[in-house]
Write a protein that holds these residues in place. Structure first.
Motif, PDB file in Angstrom:
ATOM      1  N   LEU A   1      -8.827 -35.547  14.683  1.00 17.66           N
ATOM      2  CA  LEU A   1      -9.023 -35.707  13.249  1.00 17.66           C
ATOM      3  C   LEU A   1     -10.299 -36.509  12.960  1.00 17.66           C
ATOM      4  O   LEU A   1     -10.781 -37.287  13.795  1.00 17.66           O
ATOM      5  N   ILE A   2     -10.815 -36.312  11.756  1.00 14.95           N
ATOM      6  CA  ILE A   2     -12.077 -36.931  11.331  1.00 14.95           C
ATOM      7  C   ILE A   2     -11.861 -37.560   9.964  1.00 14.95           C
ATOM      8  O   ILE A   2     -11.525 -36.856   8.998  1.00 14.95           O
ATOM      9  N   ASP A   3     -12.045 -38.870   9.868  1.00 16.73           N
ATOM     10  CA  ASP A   3     -11.967 -39.559   8.576  1.00 16.73           C
ATOM     11  C   ASP A   3     -13.396 -39.733   8.072  1.00 16.73           C
ATOM     12  O   ASP A   3     -14.128 -40.601   8.545  1.00 16.73           O
ATOM     13  N   CYS A   4     -13.775 -38.915   7.103  1.00 15.68           N
ATOM     14  CA  CYS A   4     -15.189 -38.803   6.741  1.00 15.68           C
ATOM     15  C   CYS A   4     -15.603 -39.672   5.565  1.00 15.68           C
ATOM     16  O   CYS A   4     -16.729 -39.536   5.056  1.00 15.68           O
ATOM     17  N   HIS A   5     -14.735 -40.580   5.110  1.00 18.59           N
ATOM     18  CA  HIS A   5     -15.114 -41.509   4.035  1.00 18.59           C
ATOM     19  C   HIS A   5     -14.265 -42.759   4.164  1.00 18.59           C
ATOM     20  O   HIS A   5     -13.087 -42.770   3.793  1.00 18.59           O
ATOM     21  N   THR A   6     -14.845 -43.842   4.710  1.00 20.24           N
ATOM     22  CA  THR A   6     -14.141 -45.124   4.783  1.00 20.24           C
ATOM     23  C   THR A   6     -15.111 -46.263   4.515  1.00 20.24           C
ATOM     24  O   THR A   6     -16.329 -46.116   4.593  1.00 20.24           O
ATOM     25  N   HIS A   7     -14.502 -47.411   4.214  1.00 22.97           N
ATOM     26  CA  HIS A   7     -15.226 -48.687   4.057  1.00 22.97           C
ATOM     27  C   HIS A   7     -14.528 -49.711   4.959  1.00 22.97           C
ATOM     28  O   HIS A   7     -14.062 -50.750   4.494  1.00 22.97           O
ATOM     29  N   LEU A   8     -14.427 -49.425   6.239  1.00 25.44           N
ATOM     30  CA  LEU A   8     -13.564 -50.212   7.126  1.00 25.44           C
ATOM     31  C   LEU A   8     -14.044 -51.635   7.351  1.00 25.44           C
ATOM     32  O   LEU A   8     -13.240 -52.512   7.684  1.00 25.44           O
ATOM     33  N   VAL A   9     -15.357 -51.901   7.216  1.00 27.25           N
ATOM     34  CA  VAL A   9     -15.889 -53.233   7.528  1.00 27.25           C
ATOM     35  C   VAL A   9     -15.967 -54.055   6.245  1.00 27.25           C
ATOM     36  O   VAL A   9     -16.797 -53.792   5.370  1.00 27.25           O
ATOM     37  N   TYR A  10     -15.089 -55.042   6.138  1.00 24.51           N
ATOM     38  CA  TYR A  10     -15.098 -55.946   4.982  1.00 24.51           C
ATOM     39  C   TYR A  10     -14.214 -57.138   5.307  1.00 24.51           C
ATOM     40  O   TYR A  10     -13.520 -57.162   6.321  1.00 24.51           O
ATOM     41  N   ALA A  11     -14.211 -58.114   4.425  1.00 24.93           N
ATOM     42  CA  ALA A  11     -13.330 -59.276   4.563  1.00 24.93           C
ATOM     43  C   ALA A  11     -12.593 -59.489   3.248  1.00 24.93           C
ATOM     44  O   ALA A  11     -13.010 -59.027   2.190  1.00 24.93           O
ATOM     45  N   GLY A  12     -11.494 -60.207   3.322  1.00 28.98           N
ATOM     46  CA  GLY A  12     -10.757 -60.575   2.125  1.00 28.98           C
ATOM     47  C   GLY A  12      -9.710 -59.562   1.721  1.00 28.98           C
ATOM     48  O   GLY A  12      -9.566 -58.498   2.316  1.00 28.98           O
ATOM     49  N   SER A  13      -8.975 -59.917   0.664  1.00 23.71           N
ATOM     50  CA  SER A  13      -7.901 -59.086   0.139  1.00 23.71           C
ATOM     51  C   SER A  13      -8.053 -58.976  -1.376  1.00 23.71           C
ATOM     52  O   SER A  13      -8.597 -59.876  -2.020  1.00 23.71           O
TER      53      SER A  13
END
Length: 399
Positions: A65-77
């Protein structure tokens, strides 16, 4: 086990433009990390006879599978903002009041590289456990030179620590920093940082947010002109909250994809069809924000626009790390068929990233495979909260 044969498999090859491409008594031969043969067992070439063999007991095999739209790198909630939305505040109201993206920007700027890496790894591992082999990751929570570059470097490190392909997207034009005017931000921070990131080899694609709370089409055009100068393909967050003409602008630049698209009109759809721009459908954000305007799925079908599906994994509008759930949402919320959902997370997702060597089970493709404890590919969209993954193979290696 880079040279190996998997026998007794049920294949969903997705090798043809339509249909699952099902092969009941299937075999996959892997040589030097690529698929050398994927087809019926009785037609397998004799030259693979000496390869080691493993029986899959009839299990389903799909492309990884291919997840073609993410913002995985971040901090906080942003859990408190979730509460505010439940109390009646809109995403736009929270953003205009200084919340939204800006709270994540502050947390990301103050986090260390290791903190960013640890958080991203935890989210990535959840995707890998569902058979994902390729993940796109955007910057855009720095909005300054140092943090934007750090985000892209952290994204690069993920591929060193896990068996996964990472496509890195520069999203400096994500929001306008507090106290700055949009064009000043582009001139002094965004565009110079894009050039620097490209010179370091940190960028595969360039994205922007074309919306009434972000950047105008004229400002996105400036970003895309620099991307073209640098030889980088583009994609665009377009028509999520209103129709700004972003989809047509993206198509004008030959964009790989336009993403969200709830408010896209006929002109934008026609332009995407002509340019071959993929529509990336993001049901997680639609669901989480409680939106009511659905993307025009039938209009995309009628125009021949390919549709991909992705998690849009991010802290503010889609805190989701399940591509299988995105597939289920694509079906239940938007009326996509199970076949469209699987294509959206494989072959069409690959197109949305400009990749031609993954997404199908066919000779010459990289041997990224997902092996499932089911035999019917519709099960992958039908199930909720269940990841029936038996084994993931990345570049021909079991992992």
């Amino acid at each position: 086990m880079r040279d190996h044969i998997y026998t007794d498999a049920t294949l969903a090859t997705l090798a043809d433009p339509q249909g699952w491409g099902m092969i009941a008594d299937g075999v996959i031969a892997i040589q030097d990390g690529r698929i050398a043969y994927a087809g019926a067992s009785g037609a397998m070439p004799a030259r693979f006879a000496d390869f080691g063999k493993s029986s899959l007991g009839g299990r389903l095999v799909t492309p990884g599978l291919i997840d073609c739209h993410t913002h995985l790198v971040y901090a906080g909630s942003r859990a408190r903002e979730f509460e505010l939305r439940l109390e009646g505040a809109s995403y736009e109201e929270i953003a205009r009041a200084g919340g939204g993206i800006f709270s994540t920007v502050e947390a990301t700027r103050t986090a260390s590289d290791e903190e960013l890496l640890d958080g991203a790894l935890a989210r990535l591992d959840r995707l890998l456990a569902e058979g994902v082999c390729t993940v796109e990751i955007k910057s855009g929570y720095g909005l300054d030179r140092e943090t934007e570059l750090r985000m892209l470097r952290v994204a690069s490190r993920l591929a060193e620590l896990r068996p996964v392909r990472i496509s890195k997207t520069f999203l400096g034009a994500h929001a306008i920093p507090r106290g700055m005017e949009a064009n000043d931000y582009l001139d002094t921070i965004c565009l110079p940082t894009l050039r620097e990131a490209a010179s370091e080899g940190l960028v595969d694609m360039v994205d922007g947010f074309c919306e009434n709370i972000a950047f105008t089409p004229a400002q996105i055009r400036r970003v895309f002109d620099v991307a073209a100068e640098l030889g980088l393909p583009v994609k665009l967050h377009a028509e999520q909250l209103s129709d700004q003409g972003g989809a047509a602008l993206a198509a004008e630049y030959g964009a790989l994809s336009a993403e969200h698209l709830e408010f896209v009109g006929a002109d934008g759809i026609a332009a995407m069809a002509k340019a071959g721009t993929v529509a990336v459908i993001l049901p997680g954000a639609f669901y989480f924000l409680g939106e009511t305007r659905k993307p025009p799925i039938q209009a995309f079908r009628d125009a021949g626009v390919s549709m991909a599906l992705a998690t849009d994994s991010n802290p503010g509008s889609s805190p989701m790390t399940s591509l299988l759930l995105a597939m289920n949402m694509g079906a239940t919320l938007f009326g996509l068929t199970p076949e469209e959902c699987l294509r959206g997370a494989t072959v069409n997702a690959a197109r949305a990233l400009g990749l031609s060597d993954v997404g199908r089970l066919a000779a010459g493709q990289v041997a990224d495979l997902a092996i499932w404890d089911v035999t019917d590919p519709a099960e992958l969209t039908y199930r909720i909260g269940d990841a029936p993954l038996h084994k993931r193979i990345f570049g021909g290696v079991e992992c």
